[in-house]
Enzyme design. Structure first.
Site, PDB file in Angstrom:
ATOM      1  N   LYS A   1       0.852  -1.195   0.000  1.00 52.04           N
ATOM      2  CA  LYS A   1       0.000   0.000   0.000  1.00 52.04           C
ATOM      3  C   LYS A   1       0.889   1.247   0.000  1.00 52.04           C
ATOM      4  O   LYS A   1       1.760   1.398   0.866  1.00 52.04           O
ATOM      5  CB  LYS A   1      -0.892  -0.047   1.253  1.00 52.04           C
ATOM      6  CG  LYS A   1      -2.126   0.811   1.173  1.00 52.04           C
ATOM      7  CD  LYS A   1      -3.046   0.481   2.345  1.00 52.04           C
ATOM      8  CE  LYS A   1      -4.275   1.340   2.384  1.00 52.04           C
ATOM      9  NZ  LYS A   1      -5.030   1.154   3.622  1.00 52.04           N
TER      10      LYS A   1
HETATM   11  O1  G3P Z   1      -9.628   2.487   4.307  1.00 53.09           O
HETATM   12  C1  G3P Z   1      -9.196   3.734   4.730  1.00 53.09           C
HETATM   13  C2  G3P Z   1      -9.587   3.929   6.121  1.00 53.09           C
HETATM   14  O2  G3P Z   1      -8.814   3.180   6.996  1.00 53.09           O
HETATM   15  C3  G3P Z   1      -9.786   5.312   6.554  1.00 53.09           C
HETATM   16  O3  G3P Z   1     -10.996   5.259   7.164  1.00 53.09           O
HETATM   17  O4  G3P Z   1     -12.711   5.983   8.704  1.00 53.09           O
HETATM   18  O5  G3P Z   1     -10.311   6.647   9.075  1.00 53.09           O
HETATM   19  O6  G3P Z   1     -11.626   7.647   7.219  1.00 53.09           O
HETATM   20  P1  G3P Z   1     -11.433   6.461   8.100  1.00 53.09           P
END
Ligand code: G3P
Length: 218
Positions: free
Chosen positions: A87
């Site tokens: 990633k």
């Molecule tokens: O997949 C990306 C993720 O981990 C970010 O999610 O909820 O932190 O915006 P969030």
């Protein structure tokens, strides 16, 4: 549509895997920290545990921000297990590293994508997956789902093989909307996946079936 779970929590990963609908796992440094996994050796050991739990792709994020560092880290991560996908952040060196890995047949997930132009660059660099963060766009009053539609249109116009991995999925409706828009993959929390199970008519219908069975079999 592939279902990935977006967590480093082994219990949640095991529960989603047991449900039989899990195609992979995505992680990031914040998700690792949330589980108290710190230090390179512990993080690497944790990736191995995740790979042992699931059958699909497991995204492991580099923390370097320069090309040489990303290549070194990414090669080490990819060598850990055949399920690992490297990633990389959507910055210039991340795109260069994506092209490097793509040329070597190492799979990549380009993350922190917030615009169609960024997604176009990731596809040009041969990314296996591109991760538009829909929840974080919604957070700033910008339509995250519209980004999925725009990327779908662009990729279909040219036949790019890069898979759209809707990320920062926060709830069940995000999953349904991403499926309608043709996202190849979604990654979200276990709660969002389990939300797909819920319908009051299923619950009341099942209760009635069981009650009628009991009446007839006394
Ligand atoms: O997949 C990306 C993720 O981990 C970010 O999610 O909820 O932190 O915006 P969030």
């Amino acid at each position: 549509m592939k279902f990935f779970i977006d967590t480093a929590n082994l219990n949640d990963i095991a529960e989603a895997q047991a449900l039989g609908v899990l195609d992979g796992v995505t992680t990031n440094p914040s998700l690792m920290a949330k589980e108290g996994i710190t230090g390179t050796d512990n993080i690497i050991a944790h990736y191995k545990k995740i790979c042992d739990l699931v059958e699909g792709d497991v995204s492991a994020e580099v923390i370097s921000t320069d090309f040489e560092g990303m290549v070194k880290e990414g090669e080490a991560l990819a060598a850990l297990h055949p399920q690992i996908v490297v990633k990389l952040p959507l910055i210039a060196d991340g795109i260069k590293a994506c092209k490097y890995f793509s040329d070597k047949g190492i799979r990549t997930n380009v993350t922190l994508v917030f615009s169609p132009g960024q997604a176009l660059l990731a596809a040009k660099a041969g990314a296996t997956y591109v991760s538009p963060f829909i929840g974080r766009l919604d957070d700033i009053s910008t339509d995250g789902l519209n980004l999925i539609s725009e990327i779908r249109l662009i990729y279909d116009n040219y036949g790019f093989q890069t898979q759209i991995l809707a990320a920062s999925v926060r709830h069940t409706m995000h999953i349904i909307d991403c499926a309608k828009l043709g996202s190849d993959v979604m990654t979200g929390p276990l709660s969002a996946i389990k939300g797909l199970l819920k319908h009051p008519l299923t619950d009341s219908g099942l209760a009635q079936f069981l009650a009628d069975y009991q009446k007839g079999n006394k």
